[in-house]
Write a protein that holds these residues in place. Structure first.
Motif, PDB file in Angstrom:
ATOM      1  N   TYR A  39       0.910  -1.161   0.073  1.00  0.00           N
ATOM      2  CA  TYR A  39       0.142   0.109  -0.049  1.00  0.00           C
ATOM      3  C   TYR A  39       0.991   1.048  -0.049  1.00  0.00           C
ATOM      4  N   ARG A  82      -7.198   1.419   0.105  1.00  0.00           N
ATOM      5  CA  ARG A  82      -7.288  -0.352   0.018  1.00  0.00           C
ATOM      6  C   ARG A  82      -6.853  -0.637   1.591  1.00  0.00           C
ATOM      7  N   THR A  85     -10.048  -0.916   3.617  1.00  0.00           N
ATOM      8  CA  THR A  85     -10.985  -1.645   2.924  1.00  0.00           C
ATOM      9  C   THR A  85     -10.627  -3.153   3.048  1.00  0.00           C
ATOM     10  N   ASP A  86      -9.110  -3.229   2.788  1.00  0.00           N
ATOM     11  CA  ASP A  86      -8.712  -4.487   3.073  1.00  0.00           C
ATOM     12  C   ASP A  86      -8.827  -5.221   4.327  1.00  0.00           C
ATOM     13  N   ALA A  89     -12.240  -6.180   5.028  1.00  0.00           N
ATOM     14  CA  ALA A  89     -12.771  -7.382   4.385  1.00  0.00           C
ATOM     15  C   ALA A  89     -12.108  -8.801   5.210  1.00  0.00           C
ATOM     16  N   GLN A  90     -11.057  -8.713   6.088  1.00  0.00           N
ATOM     17  CA  GLN A  90     -10.503  -9.655   6.654  1.00  0.00           C
ATOM     18  C   GLN A  90     -11.039  -9.770   8.171  1.00  0.00           C
ATOM     19  N   ALA A 116     -18.108  -1.739   1.358  1.00  0.00           N
ATOM     20  CA  ALA A 116     -16.814  -2.482   1.807  1.00  0.00           C
ATOM     21  C   ALA A 116     -16.673  -1.986   3.383  1.00  0.00           C
TER      22      ALA A 116
END
Length: 292
Positions: A39, A82, A85-86, A89-90, A116
């Motif tokens: 990132y 990201r 949001t990543d 997501a986890q 998200a």
């Protein structure tokens, strides 16, 4: 290559706090930095953070007893959300996020961020973090996020709050003032800027305040007890619109805190179990939409 200064890393070994957080407690203001290899930090960033990736973030919260988090995207990542949001997501529903956006984001882009787990966007009114927002652009973005039921997170020091009062009270969305408006603890709770914040908080129910960053407020240093009167006064006005967070990994602080100290301030902020639950569990659940 950026010439932005590299800031200090977080405390390497924060102590487990003496205060035990109630189940479902949420850190509503924290960041993830990098890793830069995945990132990248934007070239125009105002500072360069040492990597503080998701694994470190999780380890810190496990040590403190934090179960939920709201990840605020910070300026080194620019408009690339990201890293937030990543992580969401986890998280199996345990994380939400605050994004950095501008007018280049289409309505579809904003809808995708919403799907998200993003619940708001952030704007800084602090010159050291870059140019102040264009208020016409700011207003247009506020109108666009209103249908998403987002709020706006504002790093707006209380000392500079007064010129923005009409704008804040006319916003079509809730707004959250970061870090208690970063008052100067040495000047006491009667200082002009903090009193302006208190009056705004009392009359405008769209206004929320984060009881965060005692390390930025303190005049006495660790364990930052001189920040507690500011937090208690805000809770006295309305315990239903206050939030707690660590600001980990503490970018741009003069004194790097031990996060165990930050948790152990909570009973000084909110002395009863009922107030603690509002601050740590109920209020974040309501504002950020965590599952009950």
């Amino acid at each position: 290559m950026s010439l932005s200064p590299t800031i200090a890393p977080p405390h390497p070994d924060p102590r487990p706090p003496a205060f035990r957080l109630p189940p479902g407690s949420c850190d509503t203001h924290c960041h993830i930095f990098g890793p830069n290899s995945l990132y990248p930090y934007v070239p125009e960033r105002p500072y360069t953070p040492p990597d503080a990736p998701l694994a470190m973030f999780r380890a810190l919260h496990a040590r403190l007893g934090v179960e939920r988090a709201v990840i605020v995207n910070a300026t080194p990542h620019g408009r690339d959300n990201r890293v937030v949001t990543d992580a969401i997501a986890q998280s199996n529903g345990r994380y939400k996020g605050i994004a950095n956006v501008d007018e280049s984001f289409s309505d579809a882009d904003l809808a995708a961020l919403n799907a998200a787990g993003i619940k708001g966007c952030r704007f800084t009114f602090l010159p050291r973090l870059g140019a102040l927002p264009d208020m016409d652009v700011f207003g247009r973005i506020m109108r666009r996020i209103a249908p998403l039921e987002w709020h706006v997170d504002l790093y707006l020091p209380a000392v500079g709050l007064e010129p923005f009062l009409p704008m804040l009270e006319s916003l079509p969305v809730p707004y959250v003032i970061d870090h208690m408006g970063v008052p100067d603890a040495a000047a006491g709770i009667d200082q002009t800027g903090f009193q302006i914040l208190l009056r705004l908080f009392e009359r405008d129910r769209k206004c929320w305040v984060k009881l965060t960053c005692p390390e930025r407020i303190t005049a006495a240093g660790a364990p930052f007890h001189d920040a507690a009167p500011f937090a208690r006064r805000l809770i006295e006005i309305d315990a239903d619109r206050v939030l707690w967070g660590t600001d980990w990994p503490h970018p741009n602080v003069k004194l790097m805190p031990d996060d165990g100290d930050l948790v152990d301030l909570i009973p000084l902020f909110a002395p009863t179990a009922e107030l603690q639950r509002k601050l740590l569990v109920d209020n974040p659940t309501r504002l950020f939409g965590f599952k009950v």
